[in-house]
Enzyme design. Structure first.
Site, mmCIF file in Angstrom:
data_model
loop_
_atom_site.group_PDB
_atom_site.id
_atom_site.type_symbol
_atom_site.label_atom_id
_atom_site.label_comp_id
_atom_site.label_asym_id
_atom_site.label_seq_id
_atom_site.Cartn_x
_atom_site.Cartn_y
_atom_site.Cartn_z
ATOM 1 N N SER A 287 4.225 -2.672 6.282
ATOM 2 C CA SER A 287 3.719 -1.737 7.287
ATOM 3 C C SER A 287 4.599 -0.520 7.524
ATOM 4 O O SER A 287 4.188 0.400 8.231
ATOM 5 C CB SER A 287 3.502 -2.460 8.614
ATOM 6 O OG SER A 287 2.346 -3.233 8.520
ATOM 7 N N LYS B 93 2.976 2.660 6.722
ATOM 8 C CA LYS B 93 2.003 3.282 7.645
ATOM 9 C C LYS B 93 2.525 4.577 8.258
ATOM 10 O O LYS B 93 1.741 5.427 8.669
ATOM 11 C CB LYS B 93 1.618 2.275 8.733
ATOM 12 C CG LYS B 93 0.902 1.037 8.166
ATOM 13 C CD LYS B 93 0.689 -0.034 9.238
ATOM 14 C CE LYS B 93 0.037 -1.278 8.645
ATOM 15 N NZ LYS B 93 -0.064 -2.376 9.641
ATOM 16 N N TYR C 196 -5.170 0.186 0.728
ATOM 17 C CA TYR C 196 -4.297 -0.297 1.802
ATOM 18 C C TYR C 196 -3.326 -1.384 1.290
ATOM 19 O O TYR C 196 -2.109 -1.297 1.502
ATOM 20 C CB TYR C 196 -5.156 -0.832 2.963
ATOM 21 C CG TYR C 196 -4.376 -1.547 4.034
ATOM 22 C CD1 TYR C 196 -3.659 -0.829 4.992
ATOM 23 C CD2 TYR C 196 -4.325 -2.942 4.086
ATOM 24 C CE1 TYR C 196 -2.925 -1.491 5.972
ATOM 25 C CE2 TYR C 196 -3.592 -3.601 5.058
ATOM 26 C CZ TYR C 196 -2.890 -2.874 5.997
ATOM 27 O OH TYR C 196 -2.157 -3.528 6.956
ATOM 28 N N TYR D 192 4.363 -3.383 17.032
ATOM 29 C CA TYR D 192 3.253 -4.186 17.563
ATOM 30 C C TYR D 192 3.538 -4.565 19.016
ATOM 31 O O TYR D 192 4.025 -3.743 19.784
ATOM 32 C CB TYR D 192 3.004 -5.428 16.682
ATOM 33 C CG TYR D 192 2.891 -5.063 15.233
ATOM 34 C CD1 TYR D 192 1.867 -4.209 14.814
ATOM 35 C CD2 TYR D 192 3.803 -5.513 14.289
ATOM 36 C CE1 TYR D 192 1.757 -3.852 13.481
ATOM 37 C CE2 TYR D 192 3.687 -5.159 12.956
ATOM 38 C CZ TYR D 192 2.678 -4.323 12.567
ATOM 39 O OH TYR D 192 2.566 -3.959 11.267
ATOM 40 N N VAL E 113 6.174 -6.532 7.608
ATOM 41 C CA VAL E 113 6.378 -7.981 7.475
ATOM 42 C C VAL E 113 7.222 -8.370 6.255
ATOM 43 O O VAL E 113 7.559 -9.537 6.087
ATOM 44 C CB VAL E 113 5.053 -8.795 7.474
ATOM 45 C CG1 VAL E 113 4.372 -8.735 8.820
ATOM 46 C CG2 VAL E 113 4.137 -8.367 6.355
#
Ligand code: GLU
Length: 309
Positions: free
Chosen positions: A64, A67, A191, A243, A261
């Protein structure tokens, strides 16, 4: 001013030995076998001096953390129209939560939870073949890190595709609201592959430098984004980058940061440094446990928190 090289040496030595290492992500089978005893750190200061410690040259799955770069790229392509598809509020929910999406009619809370990042990937994909879109993302990272050897780990991408049931559910759900334009398979393919880009701490810290220096990479003089956009990306990293652990990260570390992760975290000390840490074991919110501990020590000792010393 404390000696940065010494601080990094102390932190690396401590992190190599600590018994509390968290648990590696096992919902992506290819990541489940990573040795949790690894730790790496790279810090690049305003003058371009690189300080490293531990396994800073070992490539890991950036997951991530990618992103941040897809958001930057998508903003460059469609500008503020992006915010019609994705919000910019912290979610207070796990990274792969589905509940909130239903309440908010398929519009993800922010670009860093999985649903939001999938919607951003879909924007990059529109008008292109999946291969072109992926090439664009990879070349952007190679350009930022000034390293054409950065590549996608195909085994990680395939592994995530095989078990990506939740992400498939999220994408289909958004598609039903018209938030995803392209075929769900195509969007998810891009993705999964951008999450599977492998980088080491030094490459990641180099790629993040523009965020620490008002949108400009001081090494090349290239303006990647405007100062205003860099500031805003940093704001989203601070509020949404971890998060439902984002509040805790702000409290302990006090820097904009984005976790993945794979155990990587990119953190930005505006005007001072770009920092990448990697420790594969995660906490219960899915963020690198020792990565966070190391950053907390670094910001405390250097006085780098954006909230004061
Ligand atoms: N590729 C991962 C997923 O979609 C990214 C999650 C993360 O790094 O937090 O589940």
């Amino acid at each position: 001013m404390p000696d940065l090289a010494l601080v990094i040496r102390d932190i690396s030595e401590e992190m190599a030995q600590r018994p509390d290492r968290g648990a590696v992500a096992d919902y992506i089978p290819e990541l489940a076998g990573i040795d949790p005893n690894q730790f790496g750190i790279a810090v690049i200061d305003g003058e371009g001096q690189v300080f490293t410690g531990g396994d800073s040259e070992t490539p890991f799955s950036i997951q991530s953390v990618s992103k941040v770069f897809t958001l930057t790229l998508a903003l460059g392509m469609v500008g503020d129209r992006l915010w019609r598809r994705v919000g910019r509020e912290p979610s207070g929910n796990p990274f792969n939560s589905i509940v909130q999406l239903e309440r908010e009619r398929g519009v993800p809370r922010n670009p860093f939870i999985n649903a939001g990042a999938i919607a951003v990937t879909d924007l990059i994909l529109s008008g292109h073949e999946p291969r072109e879109a992926l090439g664009e993302i990879l070349r952007f990272l190679q350009f930022l890190a000034q390293d054409p050897t950065i590549a996608i780990d195909e085994r990680v991408a395939a592994s995530e595709k095989r078990t990506g049931f939740r992400n498939t559910a999220l994408a289909n759900y958004m598609k039903s609201f018209g938030v995803i334009e392209n075929p769900v398979d195509y969007t998810l393919g891009v993705y999964f592959h951008h999450c599977a880009i492998a980088m080491n701490c030094r490459q990641l810290a180099t790629a993040g430098r523009f965020l620490a220096h008002n949108g400009r990479n001081p090494a090349t003089g290239h303006s990647v984004v405007s100062a205003e956009r860099a500031r805003r990306i940093n704001a989203i990293m601070l509020t949404c980058g971890h998060y439902d652990g984002s509040g805790e990260f702000a409290y302990r570390v006090g820097l904009p940061g984005k976790s993945g992760v794979g155990g990587g975290i990119l953190a930005v000390a505006p005007g001072k440094a770009s920092i990448a840490v990697w420790a594969p074991g995660l906490d219960t919110a899915g963020n690198s446990h020792l990565g966070r501990v190391a950053l907390e020590q670094l910001t405390q000792r250097m006085g780098w928190s954006v909230f004061g010393v």
